[in-house]
Enzyme design. Sequence first.
Site, PDB file in Angstrom:
ATOM      1  N   MET A 102       3.061 -10.305  -4.003  1.00  0.00           N
ATOM      2  CA  MET A 102       2.139  -9.575  -3.297  1.00  0.00           C
ATOM      3  C   MET A 102       0.844  -9.584  -4.293  1.00  0.00           C
ATOM      4  O   MET A 102       1.023  -9.111  -5.346  1.00  0.00           O
ATOM      5  CB  MET A 102       2.512  -8.360  -2.759  1.00  0.00           C
ATOM      6  CG  MET A 102       3.496  -8.202  -1.661  1.00  0.00           C
ATOM      7  SD  MET A 102       4.092  -6.366  -1.254  1.00  0.00           S
ATOM      8  CE  MET A 102       5.206  -6.232  -2.523  1.00  0.00           C
TER       9      MET A 102
ATOM     10  N   CYS B  10       0.079 -17.665   3.300  1.00  0.00           N
ATOM     11  CA  CYS B  10      -1.268 -16.645   3.058  1.00  0.00           C
ATOM     12  C   CYS B  10      -2.075 -16.849   4.197  1.00  0.00           C
ATOM     13  O   CYS B  10      -2.690 -17.705   4.434  1.00  0.00           O
ATOM     14  CB  CYS B  10      -1.900 -16.851   1.899  1.00  0.00           C
ATOM     15  SG  CYS B  10      -2.970 -15.666   1.653  1.00  0.00           S
TER      16      CYS B  10
ATOM     17  N   GLY C 110      10.229 -10.049   6.507  1.00  0.00           N
ATOM     18  CA  GLY C 110       9.529  -9.381   7.381  1.00  0.00           C
ATOM     19  C   GLY C 110       9.840  -8.350   8.140  1.00  0.00           C
ATOM     20  O   GLY C 110      10.997  -8.355   8.661  1.00  0.00           O
ATOM     21  N   ASP C 111       9.479  -7.092   7.688  1.00  0.00           N
ATOM     22  CA  ASP C 111       9.755  -5.870   8.283  1.00  0.00           C
ATOM     23  C   ASP C 111      10.944  -5.331   7.654  1.00  0.00           C
ATOM     24  O   ASP C 111      11.317  -4.226   8.477  1.00  0.00           O
ATOM     25  CB  ASP C 111       9.558  -5.944   9.713  1.00  0.00           C
ATOM     26  CG  ASP C 111       8.431  -6.194  10.228  1.00  0.00           C
ATOM     27  OD1 ASP C 111       7.587  -6.478   9.452  1.00  0.00           O
ATOM     28  OD2 ASP C 111       8.241  -6.573  11.733  1.00  0.00           O
TER      29      ASP C 111
ATOM     30  N   GLY D 136       8.785  -6.910   0.780  1.00  0.00           N
ATOM     31  CA  GLY D 136       7.509  -6.634   0.286  1.00  0.00           C
ATOM     32  C   GLY D 136       6.937  -5.292   0.525  1.00  0.00           C
ATOM     33  O   GLY D 136       7.241  -4.599  -0.469  1.00  0.00           O
TER      34      GLY D 136
HETATM   35  C1  LIG Z   1      -0.836  -6.661  -0.161  1.00  0.00           C
HETATM   36  C2  LIG Z   1       0.006  -7.800  -0.053  1.00  0.00           C
HETATM   37  C3  LIG Z   1      -0.160  -8.961  -0.758  1.00  0.00           C
HETATM   38  C4  LIG Z   1       0.439 -10.353  -0.522  1.00  0.00           C
HETATM   39  N1  LIG Z   1       0.264 -11.286  -1.444  1.00  0.00           N
HETATM   40  C5  LIG Z   1       1.055 -12.297  -1.112  1.00  0.00           C
HETATM   41  C6  LIG Z   1       0.995 -13.326  -2.142  1.00  0.00           C
HETATM   42  O1  LIG Z   1       0.451 -13.369  -3.101  1.00  0.00           O
HETATM   43  N2  LIG Z   1       2.029 -14.314  -1.784  1.00  0.00           N
HETATM   44  C7  LIG Z   1       2.646 -14.437  -0.630  1.00  0.00           C
HETATM   45  O2  LIG Z   1       3.538 -15.386  -0.672  1.00  0.00           O
HETATM   46  N3  LIG Z   1       2.879 -13.543   0.020  1.00  0.00           N
HETATM   47  C8  LIG Z   1       2.114 -12.387   0.049  1.00  0.00           C
HETATM   48  N4  LIG Z   1       2.200 -11.524   1.014  1.00  0.00           N
HETATM   49  C9  LIG Z   1       3.190 -11.316   2.007  1.00  0.00           C
HETATM   50  C10 LIG Z   1       4.390 -10.937   1.309  1.00  0.00           C
HETATM   51  O3  LIG Z   1       4.944 -11.497   0.564  1.00  0.00           O
HETATM   52  C11 LIG Z   1       5.301 -10.718   2.673  1.00  0.00           C
HETATM   53  O4  LIG Z   1       5.653 -11.832   3.123  1.00  0.00           O
HETATM   54  C12 LIG Z   1       4.829  -9.885   3.790  1.00  0.00           C
HETATM   55  O5  LIG Z   1       4.266  -8.570   3.483  1.00  0.00           O
HETATM   56  C13 LIG Z   1       5.992  -9.575   4.767  1.00  0.00           C
HETATM   57  O6  LIG Z   1       7.031  -8.989   4.332  1.00  0.00           O
HETATM   58  P1  LIG Z   1       7.376  -7.187   4.227  1.00  0.00           P
HETATM   59  O7  LIG Z   1       7.431  -6.924   5.743  1.00  0.00           O
HETATM   60  O8  LIG Z   1       8.789  -7.006   3.745  1.00  0.00           O
HETATM   61  O9  LIG Z   1       6.278  -6.758   3.646  1.00  0.00           O
HETATM   62  C14 LIG Z   1       1.367 -10.133   0.673  1.00  0.00           C
HETATM   63  C15 LIG Z   1       1.386  -9.018   1.311  1.00  0.00           C
HETATM   64  C16 LIG Z   1       0.963  -8.030   1.141  1.00  0.00           C
HETATM   65  C17 LIG Z   1       1.234  -6.617   2.089  1.00  0.00           C
END
Ligand SMILES: Cc1cc2nc3c(=O)[nH]c(=O)nc-3n(C[C@H](O)[C@H](O)[C@H](O)COP(=O)(O)O)c2cc1C
Length: 360
Positions: free
Chosen positions: A50, A133, A236-237, A259
């Site tokens: 992230m 991204c 995801g989520d 994440g």
């Molecule tokens: C603040 C933020 C920064 C992120 N930066 C990246 C990143 O640098 N590389 C990447 O592959 N995904 C990035 N993501 C996506 C997350 O890795 C992840 O795929 C996404 O948040 C969904 O997962 P979650 O629902 O568990 O948050 C980012 C997400 C957030 C919220």
Amino acid sequence: MIVSNSAPTPQRFLSGLVEGVCESMRNFAAKLVKIGDIALGEFPLLLAPMEDVSDPPFRYVCKQQGADLMYTEFISSEGLIRDAVKSRQKLDIFDYERPIGIQIFGGDEEAMGLAAKIVDATQPDLLDINFGCPVQKVVCKGAGAGVLKDIDLMVRLTSAVVKGTSLPVTVKTRLGWDDSTKNIEEVAERLQDVGVKALTIHGRTRVQLYKGEADWTLIAKVKNNPRITIPIFGNGDIDSPQKALEYRNRYGVDGIMIGRASIGYPWIFREVKHFMATGEVLDGPTLAERLDACKTHFEKSVEWKGEKVGIFEMRRHYANYFKGLPNFKDFRVKLVGCEVPDEIRGTLDRILVEYEGLVN
Ligand SMILES: Cc1cc2nc3c(=O)[nH]c(=O)nc-3n(C[C@H](O)[C@H](O)[C@H](O)COP(=O)(O)O)c2cc1C
């Protein structure tokens, strides 16, 4: 005395025992998830890359709470080649973080191949490519999720990276560009064919950004494809131990990447693990634990980024660590307005005094 052939002589008993132990070890080994030679346990929990979040200080607290595999935030391949300070700094990894992956992005084959060599020299455990991204400034350069529009390019970029490094290469991507191009099944096969060693799939398209609910059904299809032999991680989520277990059972993935739910709440890793192992919901962190993690995060930030930047960048985390504390605004204002490390430490100590007994 006549000894029948089937009688358990001490030798036979022993060799049976040894064989039994070997068999259980083989079964156990068969269940371990591996990326190349990196063993990750039976059901690894991954900390998502992230941007501006998963830096070494944050990774430190997530590791303490049981993250099995962590990634750096994404790093521009072009930035690495230009030797940009910001990109270089993101390569910093520490031995206690292992196994750790460095994530890069880019839309140019040559640059990605060169960046892979630079990453190789820093010796992480693996190299991850970001094809997910959705941010416009990345997509418009044909990088990140921009590559989802051109699968041949995605395969060529991946191939260039695989050739540029001796590290295991993994990919993190989305289901597709939009609803009409959810081509992740084809993508998974083609990436595996060019040498990718694990794939993390975020159950959304680029067009969805972070809206709606992540759809894991296609992730399960990829996992159930008999042609696919590499680990498939779902993303995801996931925001609770119950959901993590439900999705593990329902979609059959090899591990889960978390994440947003870990931001200000690294305990999500230990809670998911505990629930999966015992079926019990672990109590949430005590106030003292929350303070302890926040202080550690703060100290590591100042140590790694220097006082000025460390204090500034820590400001985005306070509200997350103390979510739910009643009338917290005054403390938050003090924490984000202060530039003196000892005053911040003092404010954090006062939170414990103020709220002890009022909250867990
Ligand atoms: C603040 C933020 C920064 C992120 N930066 C990246 C990143 O640098 N590389 C990447 O592959 N995904 C990035 N993501 C996506 C997350 O890795 C992840 O795929 C996404 O948040 C969904 O997962 P979650 O629902 O568990 O948050 C980012 C997400 C957030 C919220």
